[in-house]
Scaffold this active site. Sequence first.
Site, short mmCIF file in Angstrom:
data_model
loop_
_atom_site.label_atom_id
_atom_site.label_comp_id
_atom_site.label_asym_id
_atom_site.label_seq_id
_atom_site.Cartn_x
_atom_site.Cartn_y
_atom_site.Cartn_z
N ASP A 72 0.75 -1.25 0.00
CA ASP A 72 0.00 0.00 0.00
C ASP A 72 0.79 1.31 0.00
O ASP A 72 0.62 2.14 -0.87
CB ASP A 72 -0.95 0.01 1.21
N GLU A 77 2.88 -8.89 11.64
CA GLU A 77 2.51 -8.64 10.24
C GLU A 77 3.79 -8.35 9.43
O GLU A 77 3.95 -8.82 8.32
CB GLU A 77 1.55 -7.45 10.23
C1 2M8 Z 1 -2.86 -4.38 4.03
O1 2M8 Z 1 -3.85 -3.69 3.29
C2 2M8 Z 1 -5.09 -3.24 3.81
C3 2M8 Z 1 -5.90 -2.67 2.65
O2 2M8 Z 1 -6.15 -3.67 1.70
C4 2M8 Z 1 -4.95 -2.18 4.87
O3 2M8 Z 1 -3.87 -1.66 5.11
O4 2M8 Z 1 -5.95 -1.86 5.50
C5 2M8 Z 1 -1.76 -4.81 3.04
O5 2M8 Z 1 -0.61 -5.25 3.70
C6 2M8 Z 1 -2.30 -5.90 2.12
O6 2M8 Z 1 -1.27 -6.39 1.30
C7 2M8 Z 1 -2.91 -7.05 2.92
O7 2M8 Z 1 -3.53 -7.93 2.02
C8 2M8 Z 1 -3.94 -6.54 3.95
C9 2M8 Z 1 -4.41 -7.63 4.91
O8 2M8 Z 1 -3.32 -8.32 5.47
O9 2M8 Z 1 -3.38 -5.49 4.73
#
Ligand code: 2M8
Length: 467
Positions: free
Chosen positions: A194, A429
């Site tokens: 992101d 994460e």
């Molecule tokens: C993160 O993305 C989400 C939006 O899609 C967020 O930040 O709210 C990113 O690391 C993405 O790659 C990942 O799929 C998601 C859930 O782990 O989190």
Amino acid sequence: MGPDEDRVVRTRAARGAEIRLAARARQVLRQNDMGVWTRASPSLYPHQWSWDSAFIAIGLARLSTRRAAKELSALFEYQWKTGKVPHIVFNPEAPPGSYFPGPDHWACAAASPDAPPAPPYTSCLCQPPVHAIAALHVWETAERNGGEEADEARAFLRKIYPKLLSWHRYLMTARDPEGSGLVTIYHPWESGTDNSPRWDAALKNVEVGYLPPYPRYDLGQVGSPSERPTGAEYDRYLWLVKLIKKAGCDEENIHRSHPFLVKDVLFSAILVAANEALLEIAASVGVKDVSLIIGWIARGRRAIDGCWDPEIGLCLDYDLRGGRPLLARTVAGFAPLIAGRQNPERLGDVIATLESPAFLGHPRLRWRVPPSTSPLQEGFHPRSYWRGPTWPVVNWLLWWSLLRAGEPGRARRLRHASLLQLASGEFGEYFEPFTGEPLGANGQSWTAAVALDWLARPPVEASAEAA
Ligand code: 2M8
């Protein structure tokens, strides 16, 4: 104690630590298990994310190939008519106020004639297509286990094959109307990385209009706000969502008017690797004519090659609106390694960059695992999300790509360092690259999943890697 006995004691201790780590990883996946799908994390991400689910299925296959197949099948239940697999399928039971933007914010996507029936609601974005790679993993594991498990997995493969084909066709057409071999993304969220500096220049050109105040639930769920995207970044994300919704989630409208249209090299490279997996799946289910998939693979691989920047020794994304490559040293630049089957010279170049001080050779790294953004890149930040921390899931992708590229020694070292980073059993994460501190959400499913896959590698593969 003699040297031999000493080695035995140390090997036993290491094995014991691995068993405990695997038990903890299983516990994380169990805790996030919602029956037929898995939350990305317990509270920060209480929904089903697309590429998370694919990695989760790879780990779950080590526990139960049946449950792993369900994970992918559950996601593909919500595939759009266009073939798109939504980036989030929202959990109707998630507590209100747990994630923003949640189902209410995306409810309008359900109004699109291409959307699946709601609820549950889905977003109208997508994420990198790791799914065919995961489906093939499930099949290969089940086939090794044999018996009824293999029969069930074959049935799963037959059902998912046309869905995967339609997903890839969507990416090769609606997301690449130019037929360039590179996928166009409409939002940094689609890249999965992101707030990476990859997007800084392209986002600068997005002029944000009026946005009503909105909550940042995410900030309350991490150790410090510096671990998440900034307010200015979020404004841009939400503004882009608003424009996509205004365009009715319609691909042609978006291509005509959207201010953020980028050819994403990492996404495109994953698609090449996924098309290779699809080819194997096609063979397993007895599909005869695979010329379309072969054509996609060749087109994709040529295109990735064309994005190579010899100065920095990485591939670069391309900003369609700005009409220029986006210069940034990030892990996405290893696209040729992930796409696979590059000529030996290109493979040598990619490995040289991977081992250089810009990545694995950086003297301050706690573990020899690649930071998401090179510490030599402007905008690098060791604690901020995709701007520097290391992501186990990315390490898995690179490790798997090294194995496929015939680099077992490098793959083995990367796996070893990645497991050392996870040894504390905190499935963060992402991790601070210089201190090794786990950051972001704790109990992140895909981190546990890749650890399980690493830990379950059979000895044959482990010794082949050591060769
Ligand atoms: C993160 O993305 C989400 C939006 O899609 C967020 O930040 O709210 C990113 O690391 C993405 O790659 C990942 O799929 C998601 C859930 O782990 O989190």
